[in-house]
Design a protein around this motif. Structure first.
Motif, PDB file in Angstrom:
ATOM      1  N   ARG A 132      -5.816  15.357 -15.917  1.00 40.33           N
ATOM      2  CA  ARG A 132      -5.935  16.585 -16.938  1.00 40.33           C
ATOM      3  C   ARG A 132      -7.159  16.602 -18.171  1.00 40.33           C
ATOM      4  NH1 ARG A 132      -0.019  13.111 -18.367  1.00 40.33           N
ATOM      5  NH2 ARG A 132       1.398  14.066 -16.780  1.00 40.33           N
ATOM      6  N   ILE A 133      -7.359  15.804 -17.968  1.00 41.03           N
ATOM      7  CA  ILE A 133      -8.683  16.045 -19.031  1.00 41.03           C
ATOM      8  C   ILE A 133      -9.870  17.102 -18.212  1.00 41.03           C
ATOM      9  CG2 ILE A 133     -11.242  15.557 -20.225  1.00 41.03           C
ATOM     10  CD1 ILE A 133      -8.953  12.266 -20.535  1.00 41.03           C
ATOM     11  N   ALA A 134      -9.575  16.969 -16.783  1.00 42.80           N
ATOM     12  CA  ALA A 134     -10.812  18.081 -16.067  1.00 42.80           C
ATOM     13  C   ALA A 134      -9.934  19.410 -15.941  1.00 42.80           C
ATOM     14  CB  ALA A 134     -11.060  16.924 -14.561  1.00 42.80           C
ATOM     15  N   HIS A 135      -8.888  19.079 -15.609  1.00 42.97           N
ATOM     16  CA  HIS A 135      -8.263  20.728 -16.025  1.00 42.97           C
ATOM     17  C   HIS A 135      -8.204  21.286 -17.403  1.00 42.97           C
ATOM     18  CE1 HIS A 135      -5.735  23.799 -14.877  1.00 42.97           C
ATOM     19  NE2 HIS A 135      -4.552  23.982 -15.819  1.00 42.97           N
ATOM     20  N   SER A 136      -7.927  20.385 -18.121  1.00 39.25           N
ATOM     21  CA  SER A 136      -8.142  20.962 -19.675  1.00 39.25           C
ATOM     22  C   SER A 136      -9.791  21.539 -19.883  1.00 39.25           C
ATOM     23  CB  SER A 136      -8.052  20.278 -20.759  1.00 39.25           C
ATOM     24  OG  SER A 136      -6.454  20.122 -20.615  1.00 39.25           O
ATOM     25  N   ARG A 137     -10.865  21.006 -19.586  1.00 42.84           N
ATOM     26  CA  ARG A 137     -11.754  21.381 -19.626  1.00 42.84           C
ATOM     27  C   ARG A 137     -12.625  22.532 -17.990  1.00 42.84           C
ATOM     28  NH1 ARG A 137     -15.566  21.937 -22.771  1.00 42.84           N
ATOM     29  NH2 ARG A 137     -18.296  21.782 -21.671  1.00 42.84           N
ATOM     30  N   GLN A 138     -12.175  22.834 -17.066  1.00 42.99           N
ATOM     31  CA  GLN A 138     -11.710  24.025 -16.753  1.00 42.99           C
ATOM     32  C   GLN A 138     -11.633  25.023 -17.740  1.00 42.99           C
ATOM     33  OE1 GLN A 138     -14.694  23.854 -14.287  1.00 42.99           O
ATOM     34  NE2 GLN A 138     -13.653  26.215 -14.585  1.00 42.99           N
ATOM     35  N   LYS A 139     -10.156  25.343 -18.007  1.00 40.98           N
ATOM     36  CA  LYS A 139      -9.776  25.776 -18.840  1.00 40.98           C
ATOM     37  C   LYS A 139      -9.858  26.323 -19.649  1.00 40.98           C
ATOM     38  CE  LYS A 139      -4.887  26.610 -19.742  1.00 40.98           C
ATOM     39  NZ  LYS A 139      -3.969  25.902 -19.996  1.00 40.98           N
ATOM     40  N   LYS A 140     -10.738  25.419 -21.076  1.00 36.04           N
ATOM     41  CA  LYS A 140     -11.463  25.719 -22.187  1.00 36.04           C
ATOM     42  C   LYS A 140     -13.032  26.380 -21.164  1.00 36.04           C
ATOM     43  CE  LYS A 140     -14.219  23.700 -25.790  1.00 36.04           C
ATOM     44  NZ  LYS A 140     -14.367  22.769 -26.777  1.00 36.04           N
ATOM     45  N   LEU A 141     -13.232  26.085 -20.546  1.00 40.38           N
ATOM     46  CA  LEU A 141     -14.745  26.459 -19.972  1.00 40.38           C
ATOM     47  C   LEU A 141     -14.700  28.219 -19.504  1.00 40.38           C
ATOM     48  CD1 LEU A 141     -16.498  23.498 -17.857  1.00 40.38           C
ATOM     49  CD2 LEU A 141     -16.928  24.573 -20.063  1.00 40.38           C
ATOM     50  N   ASP A 142     -13.696  28.489 -18.488  1.00 44.09           N
ATOM     51  CA  ASP A 142     -12.944  29.456 -18.720  1.00 44.09           C
ATOM     52  C   ASP A 142     -12.666  30.898 -19.613  1.00 44.09           C
ATOM     53  OD1 ASP A 142     -13.406  28.962 -15.417  1.00 44.09           O
ATOM     54  OD2 ASP A 142     -11.038  28.475 -15.292  1.00 44.09           O
ATOM     55  N   GLN A 143     -11.886  30.254 -19.878  1.00 43.47           N
ATOM     56  CA  GLN A 143     -11.577  30.899 -21.762  1.00 43.47           C
ATOM     57  C   GLN A 143     -12.955  30.853 -23.082  1.00 43.47           C
ATOM     58  OE1 GLN A 143      -9.049  28.300 -24.355  1.00 43.47           O
ATOM     59  NE2 GLN A 143      -6.953  29.246 -22.829  1.00 43.47           N
ATOM     60  N   GLU A 144     -13.847  30.225 -22.122  1.00 40.46           N
ATOM     61  CA  GLU A 144     -15.317  30.719 -22.828  1.00 40.46           C
ATOM     62  C   GLU A 144     -15.915  31.848 -22.822  1.00 40.46           C
ATOM     63  OE1 GLU A 144     -17.249  26.972 -23.972  1.00 40.46           O
ATOM     64  OE2 GLU A 144     -16.413  26.762 -25.428  1.00 40.46           O
ATOM     65  N   LEU A 145     -15.957  31.541 -20.821  1.00 36.13           N
ATOM     66  CA  LEU A 145     -16.754  32.653 -20.104  1.00 36.13           C
ATOM     67  C   LEU A 145     -16.262  34.282 -20.693  1.00 36.13           C
ATOM     68  CD1 LEU A 145     -18.464  33.030 -18.577  1.00 36.13           C
ATOM     69  CD2 LEU A 145     -17.073  32.332 -16.603  1.00 36.13           C
ATOM     70  N   LYS A 146     -14.696  33.857 -20.510  1.00 30.96           N
ATOM     71  CA  LYS A 146     -13.757  35.275 -20.683  1.00 30.96           C
ATOM     72  C   LYS A 146     -14.572  36.066 -21.748  1.00 30.96           C
ATOM     73  CE  LYS A 146      -9.855  34.405 -17.839  1.00 30.96           C
ATOM     74  NZ  LYS A 146      -8.793  34.514 -18.422  1.00 30.96           N
ATOM     75  N   ARG A 147     -14.520  35.098 -23.310  1.00 31.94           N
ATOM     76  CA  ARG A 147     -14.986  35.172 -24.229  1.00 31.94           C
ATOM     77  C   ARG A 147     -16.075  36.273 -24.277  1.00 31.94           C
ATOM     78  NH1 ARG A 147     -13.389  30.762 -27.302  1.00 31.94           N
ATOM     79  NH2 ARG A 147     -11.730  29.910 -26.165  1.00 31.94           N
ATOM     80  N   SER A 148     -17.551  35.830 -23.593  1.00 32.84           N
ATOM     81  CA  SER A 148     -18.687  35.324 -23.834  1.00 32.84           C
ATOM     82  C   SER A 148     -19.062  37.091 -22.626  1.00 32.84           C
ATOM     83  CB  SER A 148     -19.554  34.556 -22.856  1.00 32.84           C
ATOM     84  OG  SER A 148     -19.372  34.114 -21.563  1.00 32.84           O
ATOM     85  N   VAL A 149     -18.229  37.228 -21.546  1.00 32.89           N
ATOM     86  CA  VAL A 149     -18.487  38.318 -20.565  1.00 32.89           C
ATOM     87  C   VAL A 149     -18.308  39.550 -21.721  1.00 32.89           C
ATOM     88  CG1 VAL A 149     -17.962  39.383 -18.976  1.00 32.89           C
ATOM     89  CG2 VAL A 149     -18.858  37.351 -18.547  1.00 32.89           C
ATOM     90  N   PRO A 150     -18.261  40.706 -21.652  1.00 30.80           N
ATOM     91  CA  PRO A 150     -17.897  42.154 -21.970  1.00 30.80           C
ATOM     92  C   PRO A 150     -16.901  42.494 -21.722  1.00 30.80           C
ATOM     93  CG  PRO A 150     -20.348  42.016 -21.794  1.00 30.80           C
ATOM     94  CD  PRO A 150     -19.807  40.957 -21.258  1.00 30.80           C
ATOM     95  N   ASN A 151     -15.881  42.956 -21.802  1.00 31.99           N
ATOM     96  CA  ASN A 151     -14.682  43.325 -21.193  1.00 31.99           C
ATOM     97  C   ASN A 151     -14.673  44.269 -20.113  1.00 31.99           C
ATOM     98  OD1 ASN A 151     -13.159  41.830 -23.060  1.00 31.99           O
ATOM     99  ND2 ASN A 151     -12.873  44.461 -24.323  1.00 31.99           N
ATOM    100  N   ASN A 152     -16.143  45.378 -19.880  1.00 30.10           N
ATOM    101  CA  ASN A 152     -15.636  46.166 -19.165  1.00 30.10           C
ATOM    102  C   ASN A 152     -16.554  45.177 -17.580  1.00 30.10           C
ATOM    103  OD1 ASN A 152     -18.512  45.686 -20.068  1.00 30.10           O
ATOM    104  ND2 ASN A 152     -19.178  47.663 -20.287  1.00 30.10           N
ATOM    105  N   GLN A 153     -16.892  43.536 -18.077  1.00 27.51           N
ATOM    106  CA  GLN A 153     -17.473  43.270 -16.986  1.00 27.51           C
ATOM    107  C   GLN A 153     -16.611  41.893 -16.390  1.00 27.51           C
ATOM    108  OE1 GLN A 153     -21.794  41.932 -18.683  1.00 27.51           O
ATOM    109  NE2 GLN A 153     -22.481  44.113 -18.867  1.00 27.51           N
ATOM    110  N   ASN A 154     -15.593  41.810 -16.948  1.00 27.69           N
ATOM    111  CA  ASN A 154     -15.481  40.793 -15.835  1.00 27.69           C
ATOM    112  C   ASN A 154     -14.363  40.840 -14.808  1.00 27.69           C
ATOM    113  OD1 ASN A 154     -13.140  42.655 -17.283  1.00 27.69           O
ATOM    114  ND2 ASN A 154     -12.392  40.490 -19.205  1.00 27.69           N
ATOM    115  N   HIS A 155     -14.554  41.925 -14.557  1.00 30.69           N
ATOM    116  CA  HIS A 155     -14.104  42.471 -12.869  1.00 30.69           C
ATOM    117  C   HIS A 155     -15.415  42.878 -11.769  1.00 30.69           C
ATOM    118  CE1 HIS A 155      -9.983  42.729 -14.529  1.00 30.69           C
ATOM    119  NE2 HIS A 155     -10.162  43.582 -15.236  1.00 30.69           N
TER     120      HIS A 155
END
Length: 155
Positions: A132-155
């Motif tokens: 559960r901790i690993a899953h939560s950490r991965q979700k957090k990292l994925d969310q941070e990555l989405k926020r750091s990548v500009p909208n036009n580059q996440n595809h």
């Protein structure tokens, strides 16, 4: 170039509209300036002084806004942490009450600690918590990555 040459005035002929000429005369009277050239020097100097002051004011306002945004983000994080800590504290107190009741009801005379013996269900619980901790950490990292990548580059 010598200083006297730098300060030496040079003649410049300008063609101005009549309304601008009357405004120059008005400024000359208000500021007690004798010549139109003095008014032009005053206006140019004032323009550059104000531009620098305005720039400094604008930079100070931007700094203030950035600090306020950072402060708001930190305050939000602290509020979330406080809520999480309250939930954890409540859960821990409930667990202590449960275990105390359990020990009383079973007539336990000593504690069989995990250092002495660990049961299969406890091993499973530890593994489940780690996942559960690993899953939560991965979700957090994925969310941070989405926020750091500009909208036009996440595809």
């Amino acid at each position: 170039m010598a200083k006297s040459e730098e300060l030496k005035k040079k003649q410049k002929n300008l063609s101005l509209r009549p309304d601008i000429i009357s405004k120059i005369s008005l400024i000359a009277k208000e500021r007690n300036l004798k010549y139109d050239a003095d008014v032009v020097e005053y206006l140019v100097s004032s323009y550059f002084e104000n531009q620098t002051e305005e720039r400094q004011t604008l930079l100070a306002e931007i700094d203030g806004l950035i600090q306020n945004r950072l402060l708001e983000a930190v305050v939000e994080d602290v509020k979330r942490m406080r809520v999480i800590l309250n939930v954890i504290d409540r859960d821990n107190k409930m667990m202590m009450e449960f275990w105390n009741h359990y020990f009383i009801m079973t007539g336990a005379k000593s504690l069989g600690s995990t250092e002495k013996l660990i049961s299969v269900p406890m091993q499973e619980a530890n593994q489940l918590v780690r996942e559960r901790i690993a899953h939560s950490r991965q979700k957090k990292l994925d969310q941070e990555l989405k926020r750091s990548v500009p909208n036009n580059q996440n595809h």
